[in-house]
Design a protein around this motif. Structure first.
Motif, PDB file in Angstrom:
ATOM      1  N   SER A   1       0.805  -1.224   0.000  1.00  0.00           N
ATOM      2  CA  SER A   1       0.000   0.000   0.000  1.00  0.00           C
ATOM      3  C   SER A   1       0.834   1.268   0.000  1.00  0.00           C
ATOM      4  O   SER A   1       1.878   1.338   0.636  1.00  0.00           O
ATOM      5  CB  SER A   1      -0.925   0.029   1.229  1.00  0.00           C
ATOM      6  N   ASP A   2       0.304   2.278  -0.688  1.00  0.00           N
ATOM      7  CA  ASP A   2       0.873   3.625  -0.658  1.00  0.00           C
ATOM      8  C   ASP A   2      -0.158   4.588  -0.097  1.00  0.00           C
ATOM      9  O   ASP A   2      -0.151   5.756  -0.407  1.00  0.00           O
ATOM     10  CB  ASP A   2       1.286   4.043  -2.074  1.00  0.00           C
ATOM     11  N   GLY A   3      -1.078   4.088   0.710  1.00  0.00           N
ATOM     12  CA  GLY A   3      -2.093   4.956   1.298  1.00  0.00           C
ATOM     13  C   GLY A   3      -3.075   4.151   2.125  1.00  0.00           C
ATOM     14  O   GLY A   3      -3.436   3.026   1.766  1.00  0.00           O
ATOM     15  N   LEU A   4      -3.501   4.722   3.274  1.00  0.00           N
ATOM     16  CA  LEU A   4      -4.499   4.118   4.144  1.00  0.00           C
ATOM     17  C   LEU A   4      -5.538   5.166   4.503  1.00  0.00           C
ATOM     18  O   LEU A   4      -5.277   6.371   4.459  1.00  0.00           O
ATOM     19  CB  LEU A   4      -3.862   3.598   5.443  1.00  0.00           C
ATOM     20  N   GLU A   5      -6.713   4.703   4.897  1.00  0.00           N
ATOM     21  CA  GLU A   5      -7.750   5.599   5.397  1.00  0.00           C
ATOM     22  C   GLU A   5      -8.687   4.787   6.288  1.00  0.00           C
ATOM     23  O   GLU A   5      -8.750   3.560   6.175  1.00  0.00           O
ATOM     24  CB  GLU A   5      -8.519   6.254   4.241  1.00  0.00           C
TER      25      GLU A   5
END
Length: 393
Positions: free
Chosen positions: A301-305
């Motif tokens: 991953s290159d992003g979490l939310e």
């Protein structure tokens, strides 16, 4: 007699096989042949025909902001707002021009933008164009009031948490703790230790936590595979090819503010840690590392939310996907589409959509012997999730 019989039988079998192979001629693959199926209904919100964006945030009233770090593209402004079918420099063009004399006074190279749920958008300035060492006094957090579009607060990262290798990457806010709240920031260094930086917004005091810990460090055995090929291949100091290693990158805060989720970019694992321990200076690094949970593989991953219902969303850049971790710990794939070329930052809007950038990061010239393989436009995409963003206060 037996040997003659077996020889005759073998000859007949070979002849039959030969006749069969000559009788079956190869043909072109039919367009109707089974293919990989897509998952999720995607909307393209905006197409970028110039510099490559990395970050996006959507405010409570639907305003959309993006950022362009200075990685080699011609970046005329590092933060912009999408409106009227265009991207305008934000908060204005002047603030997007570096002040050589005072690096704290204007933007240098912004890696992330985040709306805080309290009427501001925060800009995370790495002060490190091209992943160079951050300029002294330039790495900072800048808050812009959305009602006036004026800068209302600037927090320069203290030298105690900044290393020559530090690359501040993404951030999450919690206004339930601290006089003016607390912000958590990932250090996604490509050459030094990763970390989580914890900053008190009122005082600007900060701590560097989990610095060099396993959970914030690249997986030494990780080799990403994107579009069927080993990815992020660059040149080492010895001139030989090597895989770029990126430390703690994606970050998300649970709806109750009690758990911070994070992951190195060069890993497929998701980690979590209690925020109360992370903020407590009396908790040693050994104790803190022991409190970190490895939640298993989620994809790279290159992003979490996080959303208000307890779910965590993660990009999966190896599989052109977005995945969702439910409150019970199980995973679902909510997006899988060949157009999702390197899903970057994620942001949940007030309309129940998850917004994310697809920017073809792996096709940059630095990973392909100087040849830029990116195919414009880059995209801001969204998918309906019917959830609200995790509250910050």
């Amino acid at each position: 007699m037996k040997s003659r019989f077996f020889a005759s039988t073998l000859a007949i079998s070979v002849a039959a096989a030969s006749q069969t192979s000559f009788a079956t001629e190869p043909t072109s693959l039919s367009a109707s042949a089974p293919t990989d199926k897509t998952i999720g209904q995607l909307d393209q919100v905006f197409a970028f025909h110039d510099a490559m964006p990395t970050g996006v945030t959507v405010t409570d009233n639907g305003r959309i902001f993006v950022n362009y770090p200075k990685w080699g593209d011609d970046v005329s402004f590092t933060v912009g707002e999408i409106r009227e079918g265009q991207v305008f420099p934000y908060p204005d063009a002047a603030f997007n021009r570096e002040d050589i004399k005072d690096p704290a006074k204007a933007l240098i190279s912004v890696q992330s933008v985040v709306a805080d749920g309290k009427g501001r958008v925060w800009l995370l300035d790495t002060a490190a164009p091209g992943f160079a060492a951050p300029k002294a006094g330039g790495a900072k957090l800048v808050a812009v009031d959305l009602a006036t579009n004026k800068v209302v607060k600037t927090l320069v990262f203290p030298a105690t948490v900044m290393l020559a290798s530090t690359y501040v990457n993404d951030m999450r806010f919690d206004f339930r703790v601290g006089k003016e709240g607390t912000v958590y920031v990932t250090d996604s260094s490509i050459s030094g230790p990763g970390a989580i930086i914890v900053m008190d917004i009122a005082s600007g005091k900060a701590m560097r936590r989990l610095s060099g810990a396993k959970s914030t460090s690249p997986d030494p055995d990780f080799i990403p595979v994107v579009e069927g090929q080993p990815a992020l291949i660059t040149k080492g100091l010895d001139g030989k090819p090597k895989t770029l290693t990126v430390a703690s990158d994606g970050i998300a805060l649970s709806a109750d503010g009690k758990t911070l989720y994070f992951c190195p970019l060069s890993s497929r694992h998701l980690y979590s840690v209690p925020t109360a321990l992370l903020r407590n200076p009396n908790v040693s690094e050994v104790q803190l590392a022991a409190a970190v949970k490895d939640l298993g593989e989620k994809g790279a991953s290159d992003g979490l939310e996080a959303d208000a219902n307890g779910a965590v969303y993660a990009g999966d850049y190896e599989h052109n996907s977005i995945r969702k971790r439910l409150a019970d710990g199980s995973w679902q794939t909510i997006v899988h589409d060949p157009r999702v070329l390197w899903p970057d930052t994620l942001s949940i809007g007030p309309d129940g959509y998850l917004y994310f950038i697809a920017n073809q990061l792996q096709r940059q010239a630095g990973f392909h012997a100087g040849k830029d393989l990116r195919d414009k436009p880059y995209s801001l995409l969204r998918v309906k999730i019917d959830a609200a963003p995790a509250p910050t206060h």
